[in-house]
Design a protein around this motif. Structure first.
Motif, mmCIF file in Angstrom:
data_model
loop_
_atom_site.group_PDB
_atom_site.id
_atom_site.type_symbol
_atom_site.label_atom_id
_atom_site.label_comp_id
_atom_site.label_asym_id
_atom_site.label_seq_id
_atom_site.Cartn_x
_atom_site.Cartn_y
_atom_site.Cartn_z
ATOM 1 N N ALA A 27 -65.449 13.305 -12.950
ATOM 2 C CA ALA A 27 -64.660 12.643 -12.872
ATOM 3 C C ALA A 27 -63.898 13.393 -11.646
ATOM 4 N N PHE A 28 -63.249 11.776 -10.397
ATOM 5 C CA PHE A 28 -62.584 12.435 -9.672
ATOM 6 C C PHE A 28 -61.098 11.441 -9.244
ATOM 7 N N GLN A 29 -60.206 12.586 -9.542
ATOM 8 C CA GLN A 29 -58.506 11.828 -9.502
ATOM 9 C C GLN A 29 -58.428 12.273 -7.581
ATOM 10 N N PRO A 30 -57.430 11.501 -7.280
ATOM 11 C CA PRO A 30 -56.943 11.764 -6.260
ATOM 12 C C PRO A 30 -55.865 13.272 -5.900
ATOM 13 N N LEU A 53 -52.616 9.377 3.718
ATOM 14 C CA LEU A 53 -52.271 11.332 4.729
ATOM 15 C C LEU A 53 -52.618 10.299 6.149
ATOM 16 N N SER A 54 -52.058 11.118 6.963
ATOM 17 C CA SER A 54 -51.843 10.951 8.415
ATOM 18 C C SER A 54 -53.707 11.459 8.511
ATOM 19 N N ILE A 73 -57.370 18.969 5.622
ATOM 20 C CA ILE A 73 -57.718 18.604 3.839
ATOM 21 C C ILE A 73 -59.027 18.306 4.585
ATOM 22 N N VAL A 74 -60.186 18.041 4.761
ATOM 23 C CA VAL A 74 -61.385 18.008 4.409
ATOM 24 C C VAL A 74 -61.874 18.268 5.098
ATOM 25 N N GLY A 95 -59.754 4.039 3.261
ATOM 26 C CA GLY A 95 -59.789 4.294 4.918
ATOM 27 C C GLY A 95 -59.761 5.545 5.731
ATOM 28 N N GLY A 96 -59.596 6.812 4.832
ATOM 29 C CA GLY A 96 -59.304 7.786 4.784
ATOM 30 C C GLY A 96 -58.111 8.656 4.700
ATOM 31 N N THR A 97 -56.946 7.846 4.203
ATOM 32 C CA THR A 97 -56.042 8.176 3.854
ATOM 33 C C THR A 97 -55.528 8.815 2.561
#
Length: 526
Positions: free
Chosen positions: A45-48, A53-54, A61-62, A77-79
């Motif tokens: 399970a993934f959570q935000p 984000l800009s 962060i990535v 869209g990558g945010t």
């Protein structure tokens, strides 16, 4: 091939083709269900981790997640960055220690790297940029605010006091939802408190749609805000008093069987009275002054040497008169008792209260005109109404001098059903399904496999084993078991007929009976 394997092959070959196809389909469905349940149950399970984000913050962060070898997903869209649910909080703490995300603009991290060649003008400009960025980040912590930008105008310093101008600020907000007035005031006070010399009336707040959320308040706006606050206070007072009275009545007559409304007439005028009271009957000596004067004086003629003829002299003859006077003056000052009193009348004084309470009656079981059971309404007695009225007066603080009014009536409620008991609290089915749904899926798949695979196969095995035992009892002993005498050649073994050939022969001889046997087998297997 072993005997057991050959027997299983024989059993499977005797099953009709339609049954074989059905068992294969069921087997595939069961296996697919198990695979799907395993995939869903073992899926991570993934959570935000962070949202909205800009591009700069998302890239940093990535990169940090890749360095730590943490699986992640990008959405929106990558945010929006998603990470495993069990690592969300630890990653947030780790990234916060490294200063991520930085947010829009720059903050006080601009001073982390010092440059000795920076001029004073650049230092002031950097401080202003850092202050604007930090205020924008702080305002973005509101749930309704998606993005914020703060502009501060710092006037030039002047040596003349009359020419100094105060600073001002403007805030532009991109909102996700409507921002309440209290939060707008919080934004204004936040900006005003962070800048030296800035007052809240010099802070303007607007949104990206061009609406002015806060500006310098005029006298009319201040009066309107005052009226709104007074109305909110009066309504809150009425709700609190109505809740207290209604909860008391519902504790007696039952939940949902009492309705209470309160109307409060309140005086919000502020009166300040100053009084100075003198009491002439009470006096105290404050000071006392006594003055005495004594005056002694002498009058008369004296004979002496003549100034004209000083040589000539006579006997001195004197005639003296002495005057004595005495005067006394006494002054007494009295202090009269004086009382100074300053009275400020409190704001929001209750001038009059009006309370209306409606209480449901009781119901008895009776028979209607059509013979069906029905409920019959029984109103409250006058004694009960008098008791309820007395309780309401005590709870509201009844004051006859204020001309308070209380009305208590007993009327039937349209949507109340006394005979129906309250339903128990509902079960949170979605939560239970998320927690234990896969276990129910496993059980259902196992039940389907047992009904359509294991149970028919077990019945077929049992039928074949019984048929083999009966055939073994009826068939003669095999010649192989007979002993062979010396010098004589063994007799050739008789030709053995297989069960399949035997079934074919029987079918050819009596096809109707064979069809009946096959139908009975199919009905037993299903």
């Amino acid at each position: 091939m072993g005997a057991a394997t050959e027997q299983i092959v024989n059993i499977f070959s005797r099953i009709p083709l339609q049954r074989k196809i059905m068992m294969a389909v069921v087997l595939l469905l069961v296996m697919g269900g198990f695979v799907a349940m395993y995939a869903v149950g073992s899926k991570e399970a993934f959570q935000p981790l962070y949202g909205k984000l800009s591009a700069d913050d998302a890239a940093q962060i990535v990169n940090k997640l890749r360095e730590k070898r943490v699986p992640f997903k990008l959405e929106g869209g990558g945010t929006l960055v998603l990470v495993p649910a069990d690592q969300v909080y630890s990653l947030r703490l780790t990234l916060a220690g490294e200063g991520l995300p930085k947010g829009n603009g720059v903050g006080f991290e601009i001073f982390d790297k010092t440059n000795f060649g920076t001029t004073e003008f650049v230092q002031k400009l950097n401080y202003q940029r850092a202050l604007q960025g930090e205020l924008a980040r702080t305002i973005e912590q509101f749930q309704e605010v998606e993005n914020a930008r703060v502009m501060i105008v710092m006037p030039k310093d002047s040596v003349f006091m009359d020419e100094r101008k105060p600073p001002s600020a403007s805030v532009m907000l991109k909102l996700r939802s409507r921002l309440s007035k209290s939060k707008i005031r919080a934004v204004v006070n936040l900006v005003a408190s962070a800048v030296e010399g800035l007052t809240p009336d010099l802070v303007s707040v607007v949104d990206t749609e061009g609406h002015v959320l806060s500006e310098k308040a005029s006298a009319e706006d201040k009066d309107k805000d005052l009226a709104d606050s007074q109305l909110e206070y009066e309504q809150a007072y009425e709700r609190d008093l109505a809740h207290r009275i209604q909860s008391m009545l519902e504790g007696i007559v039952g939940t949902g069987k009492a309705i209470v409304r309160v109307n409060a007439d309140m005086d919000f005028s502020q009166v300040q009275t100053s009084e100075e009271i003198y009491d002439p009957d009470s006096k105290v000596v404050r000071s006392q002054q006594v003055s005495r004067e004594n005056d002694d004086s002498t009058k008369g003629q004296t004979n002496g040497v003549s100034s004209v003829n000083p040589v000539t002299s006579t006997n001195p003859l004197s005639n003296k008169i002495t005057d004595k006077s005495q005067r006394q003056n006494e002054t007494v000052n009295y202090e009269i008792n004086r009382t100074l009193r300053k009275t400020i009348k409190p704001i929001g004084v209750v001038k009059r209260l009006s309370v209306a309470a409606v209480i449901d009656g009781t119901y008895t079981q009776g028979t209607g005109k059509n013979g069906k059971p029905t409920r019959i309404y029984v109103p409250r007695t006058a004694a009960d109404i008098a008791q309820f009225t007395s309780l309401v007066k005590q709870a509201m603080g009844f004051d006859s001098d204020r001309n308070d009014q209380v009305s208590v009536e007993s009327l039937p409620f349209a949507e109340m059903d006394q005979m129906t008991q309250e339903s128990p609290p509902g079960v949170d089915w979605p939560t239970l399904l998320r927690r234990y749904g896969y276990l129910g899926g496993y059980a259902l798949l196992m039940l389907i496999a047992f009904i359509f695979l294991i149970r028919p196969f077990a019945r077929a095995v049992g039928d074949v084993s019984v048929a083999v035992e009966q055939q073994a009892k009826l068939s003669p002993p095999s010649p192989r078991s007979l002993p062979q005498s010396e010098g004589h050649q063994a007799l050739p073994e008789p030709e053995q007929i297989s069960a399949r050939q035997m079934a074919v022969n029987l079918t050819k001889e009596n096809p109707d009976k064979a069809v009946e046997h096959v139908r009975s087998w199919l009905s037993e297997a299903s």
